[in-house]
Design an enzyme around this catalytic site. Structure first.
Site, mmCIF file in Angstrom:
data_model
loop_
_atom_site.group_PDB
_atom_site.id
_atom_site.type_symbol
_atom_site.label_atom_id
_atom_site.label_comp_id
_atom_site.label_asym_id
_atom_site.label_seq_id
_atom_site.Cartn_x
_atom_site.Cartn_y
_atom_site.Cartn_z
ATOM 1 N N SER A 196 -15.512 42.166 -13.995
ATOM 2 C CA SER A 196 -15.180 40.972 -13.225
ATOM 3 C C SER A 196 -15.449 41.183 -11.739
ATOM 4 O O SER A 196 -15.386 42.300 -11.226
ATOM 5 C CB SER A 196 -13.712 40.608 -13.424
HETATM 6 N N1 SAH Z 1 -11.431 43.513 -16.683
HETATM 7 C C1 SAH Z 1 -12.659 43.859 -17.330
HETATM 8 C C2 SAH Z 1 -13.270 42.601 -17.930
HETATM 9 C C3 SAH Z 1 -14.048 42.833 -19.130
HETATM 10 S S1 SAH Z 1 -14.718 41.362 -19.849
HETATM 11 C C4 SAH Z 1 -13.598 44.436 -16.280
HETATM 12 O O1 SAH Z 1 -13.506 44.005 -15.128
HETATM 13 O O2 SAH Z 1 -14.413 45.292 -16.601
HETATM 14 C C5 SAH Z 1 -13.648 41.120 -21.235
HETATM 15 C C6 SAH Z 1 -13.569 42.246 -22.223
HETATM 16 O O3 SAH Z 1 -12.815 41.784 -23.331
HETATM 17 C C7 SAH Z 1 -14.904 42.708 -22.790
HETATM 18 O O4 SAH Z 1 -15.025 44.081 -22.581
HETATM 19 C C8 SAH Z 1 -14.787 42.391 -24.298
HETATM 20 O O5 SAH Z 1 -15.428 43.343 -25.128
HETATM 21 C C9 SAH Z 1 -13.295 42.396 -24.521
HETATM 22 N N2 SAH Z 1 -12.828 41.630 -25.664
HETATM 23 C C10 SAH Z 1 -13.322 40.473 -26.173
HETATM 24 N N3 SAH Z 1 -12.564 40.061 -27.208
HETATM 25 C C11 SAH Z 1 -11.564 40.976 -27.350
HETATM 26 C C12 SAH Z 1 -10.464 41.103 -28.264
HETATM 27 N N4 SAH Z 1 -10.224 40.204 -29.215
HETATM 28 N N5 SAH Z 1 -9.639 42.161 -28.120
HETATM 29 C C13 SAH Z 1 -9.860 43.088 -27.148
HETATM 30 N N6 SAH Z 1 -10.888 43.021 -26.269
HETATM 31 C C14 SAH Z 1 -11.725 41.980 -26.376
#
Ligand code: SAH
Length: 221
Positions: free
Chosen positions: A71
């Site tokens: 993000s």
């Molecule tokens: N805060 C993180 C954002 C990652 S984007 C950063 O800044 O790096 C959102 C993340 O949620 C992705 O890595 C994706 O793989 C994960 N995700 C999607 N669905 C999910 C679920 N049901 N349970 C756990 N993680 C999930």
């Protein structure tokens, strides 16, 4: 790499970090000093894929593989501030991703429980976080849209991907008092919801518009 080149690179990262804090966080209204300090203490370039480190402090999300993103710095700061974090918090984070947000949470809270559906992403996050000596994070690979019952209740719950509605399990696993921050809306656009539990009462507040990757799973997309 020579010592001199390494030193120059570290100085550049440090200057970029200061500028990011000033121009992207403070200038846009982030005032929580604990959040600002956590950003100061956390080298974001360790959380972006190789080849992207010159953009690590840029005002935008970056790809981290598997169609996912780290993000934008401001969004991480905003969500952290919305969580009203303190040193007693037990935080559940859904969507570890790069682990940068996880590290910010861990610097302020007592314990962080982070869930990711992609094992490879979480392994990368874990090694970056451990390399900083942060040791109050618990990791799990599963569908986080059902929360993480085992260690509940949590004083704070953060969703770092979008959902069509706040998963019921999150409210069940929330301590009292407790706070959930999560992007809720369509796949394309969401609003940052703040859900507060105090006593028997649960209140929902719709905040800023945003655009997150979806949380995919039983209570997500
Ligand atoms: N805060 C993180 C954002 C990652 S984007 C950063 O800044 O790096 C959102 C993340 O949620 C992705 O890595 C994706 O793989 C994960 N995700 C999607 N669905 C999910 C679920 N049901 N349970 C756990 N993680 C999930």
């Amino acid at each position: 790499m020579t010592k001199k080149i390494k030193e120059t690179m570290e100085n550049n990262f440090s200057a970029s970090k200061s500028r990011m804090i000033r121009e992207q966080l403070r200038a846009r209204g982030i005032v929580d000093e604990a959040v600002i300090q956590a950003f100061r203490d956390t080298p974001r370039h360790l959380f972006v894929p190789r080849g992207y480190d010159n953009q690590a402090y840029a005002d935008r999300p970056l790809p981290i593989g598997d169609g996912q993103t780290i993000s934008q710095p401001y969004i991480v700061a905003l969500m952290s501030e919305m969580l009203e974090l303190n040193g007693d918090d037990r935080v559940l984070e859904i969507g570890t991703g790069s682990g940068f947000q996880t590290a910010i949470l861990a610097r302020i809270a007592d314990e962080v429980f982070t869930v990711e559906r992609n094992a490879g992403l979480q392994a990368g996050a874990k090694s970056a976080i451990s390399s900083l000596g942060i040791d109050n994070v618990h990791y799990s690979v599963h569908d986080g849209t059902v929360g993480w019952e085992r260690y509940s209740p949590y004083t704070k719950i953060l969703g770092t991907g979008g959902v069509p509605q706040v998963p019921e399990g999150f409210v069940d696993q929330l301590a009292e008092p407790g706070l959930i921050v999560i992007p809720v809306g369509s796949k394309r656009q969401q609003r940052l919801y703040k859900v507060r539990r105090s006593g028997e009462e649960v209140t929902y507040n719709e905040g800023a518009y945003c655009s997150f990757v979806p949380l995919v799973g039983k209570e997500g997309w």
